[in-house]
Design a protein around this motif. Sequence first.
Motif, PDB file in Angstrom:
ATOM      1  N   ALA A  11       1.572  48.449  44.201  1.00 31.94           N
ATOM      2  CA  ALA A  11       0.177  48.340  44.445  1.00 31.94           C
ATOM      3  C   ALA A  11       0.009  49.400  45.427  1.00 31.94           C
ATOM      4  O   ALA A  11      -0.740  49.294  46.518  1.00 31.94           O
ATOM      5  CB  ALA A  11      -0.168  46.851  45.105  1.00 31.94           C
ATOM      6  N   GLY A  12       0.252  50.451  45.588  1.00 31.62           N
ATOM      7  CA  GLY A  12       0.005  51.736  46.277  1.00 31.62           C
ATOM      8  C   GLY A  12       0.644  51.921  47.541  1.00 31.62           C
ATOM      9  O   GLY A  12       0.525  52.715  48.323  1.00 31.62           O
ATOM     10  N   ASN A  13       1.596  50.804  47.604  1.00 35.01           N
ATOM     11  CA  ASN A  13       2.432  50.863  49.131  1.00 35.01           C
ATOM     12  C   ASN A  13       3.874  51.354  48.645  1.00 35.01           C
ATOM     13  O   ASN A  13       4.502  50.767  47.959  1.00 35.01           O
ATOM     14  CB  ASN A  13       2.391  49.376  49.530  1.00 35.01           C
ATOM     15  CG  ASN A  13       1.228  48.728  50.145  1.00 35.01           C
ATOM     16  OD1 ASN A  13       0.388  49.504  50.778  1.00 35.01           O
ATOM     17  ND2 ASN A  13       0.970  47.780  49.520  1.00 35.01           N
ATOM     18  N   ASP A  14       4.269  52.300  49.394  1.00 35.16           N
ATOM     19  CA  ASP A  14       5.674  52.892  49.147  1.00 35.16           C
ATOM     20  C   ASP A  14       6.551  52.652  50.314  1.00 35.16           C
ATOM     21  O   ASP A  14       6.087  52.630  51.474  1.00 35.16           O
ATOM     22  CB  ASP A  14       5.796  54.408  48.757  1.00 35.16           C
ATOM     23  CG  ASP A  14       4.679  55.049  48.893  1.00 35.16           C
ATOM     24  OD1 ASP A  14       3.578  54.770  49.017  1.00 35.16           O
ATOM     25  OD2 ASP A  14       5.136  56.386  48.717  1.00 35.16           O
ATOM     26  N   PHE A  15       7.735  52.069  50.037  1.00 31.39           N
ATOM     27  CA  PHE A  15       8.688  51.770  50.898  1.00 31.39           C
ATOM     28  C   PHE A  15       9.900  52.276  50.482  1.00 31.39           C
ATOM     29  O   PHE A  15      10.363  53.027  49.386  1.00 31.39           O
ATOM     30  CB  PHE A  15       9.124  50.241  50.910  1.00 31.39           C
ATOM     31  CG  PHE A  15       7.759  49.477  50.924  1.00 31.39           C
ATOM     32  CD1 PHE A  15       7.038  49.063  52.080  1.00 31.39           C
ATOM     33  CD2 PHE A  15       7.213  48.955  49.701  1.00 31.39           C
ATOM     34  CE1 PHE A  15       5.785  48.460  52.124  1.00 31.39           C
ATOM     35  CE2 PHE A  15       5.809  48.308  49.794  1.00 31.39           C
ATOM     36  CZ  PHE A  15       5.416  47.941  51.042  1.00 31.39           C
ATOM     37  N   SER A  16      10.758  52.827  51.615  1.00 27.75           N
ATOM     38  CA  SER A  16      12.124  53.271  51.153  1.00 27.75           C
ATOM     39  C   SER A  16      13.228  52.961  52.330  1.00 27.75           C
ATOM     40  O   SER A  16      12.885  52.425  53.567  1.00 27.75           O
ATOM     41  CB  SER A  16      11.916  55.149  51.580  1.00 27.75           C
ATOM     42  OG  SER A  16      13.094  55.661  51.132  1.00 27.75           O
ATOM     43  N   GLY A  17      14.100  52.838  51.772  1.00 26.78           N
ATOM     44  CA  GLY A  17      15.509  52.322  52.450  1.00 26.78           C
ATOM     45  C   GLY A  17      16.788  52.733  51.697  1.00 26.78           C
ATOM     46  O   GLY A  17      16.706  53.313  50.825  1.00 26.78           O
ATOM     47  N   GLY A  18      17.955  52.290  52.259  1.00 22.85           N
ATOM     48  CA  GLY A  18      19.130  52.567  51.743  1.00 22.85           C
ATOM     49  C   GLY A  18      20.439  51.655  52.184  1.00 22.85           C
ATOM     50  O   GLY A  18      20.124  51.024  53.263  1.00 22.85           O
ATOM     51  N   ILE A  19      21.362  52.170  51.499  1.00 23.94           N
ATOM     52  CA  ILE A  19      22.446  51.200  52.030  1.00 23.94           C
ATOM     53  C   ILE A  19      23.695  52.421  52.375  1.00 23.94           C
ATOM     54  O   ILE A  19      23.819  53.469  51.600  1.00 23.94           O
ATOM     55  CB  ILE A  19      22.812  50.401  50.616  1.00 23.94           C
ATOM     56  CG1 ILE A  19      21.976  49.609  50.199  1.00 23.94           C
ATOM     57  CG2 ILE A  19      24.394  49.997  50.940  1.00 23.94           C
ATOM     58  CD1 ILE A  19      22.214  48.666  48.999  1.00 23.94           C
ATOM     59  N   SER A  20      24.403  52.042  53.308  1.00 24.31           N
ATOM     60  CA  SER A  20      25.573  53.040  53.652  1.00 24.31           C
ATOM     61  C   SER A  20      26.377  51.998  54.638  1.00 24.31           C
ATOM     62  O   SER A  20      26.178  50.923  55.019  1.00 24.31           O
ATOM     63  CB  SER A  20      25.118  54.135  54.602  1.00 24.31           C
ATOM     64  OG  SER A  20      24.510  53.612  55.881  1.00 24.31           O
ATOM     65  N   ASN A  21      27.731  52.701  54.768  1.00 23.16           N
ATOM     66  CA  ASN A  21      28.712  51.769  55.471  1.00 23.16           C
ATOM     67  C   ASN A  21      28.430  52.241  56.905  1.00 23.16           C
ATOM     68  O   ASN A  21      28.436  53.360  57.282  1.00 23.16           O
ATOM     69  CB  ASN A  21      30.276  52.225  54.930  1.00 23.16           C
ATOM     70  CG  ASN A  21      30.379  51.321  54.038  1.00 23.16           C
ATOM     71  OD1 ASN A  21      29.833  50.293  53.855  1.00 23.16           O
ATOM     72  ND2 ASN A  21      31.142  52.049  52.908  1.00 23.16           N
ATOM     73  N   VAL A  22      28.288  51.347  57.731  1.00 28.06           N
ATOM     74  CA  VAL A  22      28.180  51.524  59.510  1.00 28.06           C
ATOM     75  C   VAL A  22      29.575  52.551  59.748  1.00 28.06           C
ATOM     76  O   VAL A  22      29.174  53.470  60.726  1.00 28.06           O
ATOM     77  CB  VAL A  22      28.233  50.196  59.988  1.00 28.06           C
ATOM     78  CG1 VAL A  22      28.113  50.448  61.503  1.00 28.06           C
ATOM     79  CG2 VAL A  22      27.086  49.313  59.730  1.00 28.06           C
TER      80      VAL A  22
END
Length: 160
Positions: free
Chosen positions: A61-72
Motif C-alpha cells: 500500500a505504498g509503504n516500503d520497509f526494509s530489514g535483513g538477517i545476519s549473524n550477531v
Amino acid sequence: MKKKRTMLIVVVGLVFVAALALMRFFPSVNDVTVASDEIRLEIQLDVEKDIGLFIIDRDIAGNDFSGGISNVDKSLLKHDELLINNYTKEEFSNVEDLNNLKLRFSIITKYVDPNYENVYPEEYTKVMEPIYIDAKYGETYRFTVTGNSKDGYKSVLENQ
C-alpha cells in the motif's frame, strides 16, 4: 550376557524417553503458531556458498520497509540454513489488507556490517526478482532460495 542385554534395554528406553521429552519441550519449526496480528516468513536457503547477509524489502500500500538477517557474531549464514522472520501488523504501519504484498530478497555475498539504509557494495549485492503475495495475518509463507553469486539467485514461494 543377560546383564548386557538388560543394560541395552535400559539404554534404549532412556534414549526413547529423552527423545519424547525433547519433542515435547522443543517443538519443530512446523509446529510454531503465528499470532493473529503477524505474518511469518520461512526462507530455506539452498545456495552454493554461505552468504554474508540476507535482505528483505517489503512494500504494501505504498509503504516500503526494509530489514535483513545476519549473524550477531559476524559469521556467514549457512548455505542450507532456514531463515525465519516474523512481521507484526504494527511493522506494516497497521495496514489491514496485505493483498499484493511485494517481497524482494537480496543476498550480500560477503559479510558486511549491517546498516539501516541497507546500502552495501554493489559487487557483493545480488538482488532477486520480487514476489507478490496475497498475505494474511496469522499465516506462514515458505520460500526457497537457490543459486550462486555467478549466475544469480532465485526465490520461489512454496505455498500460498
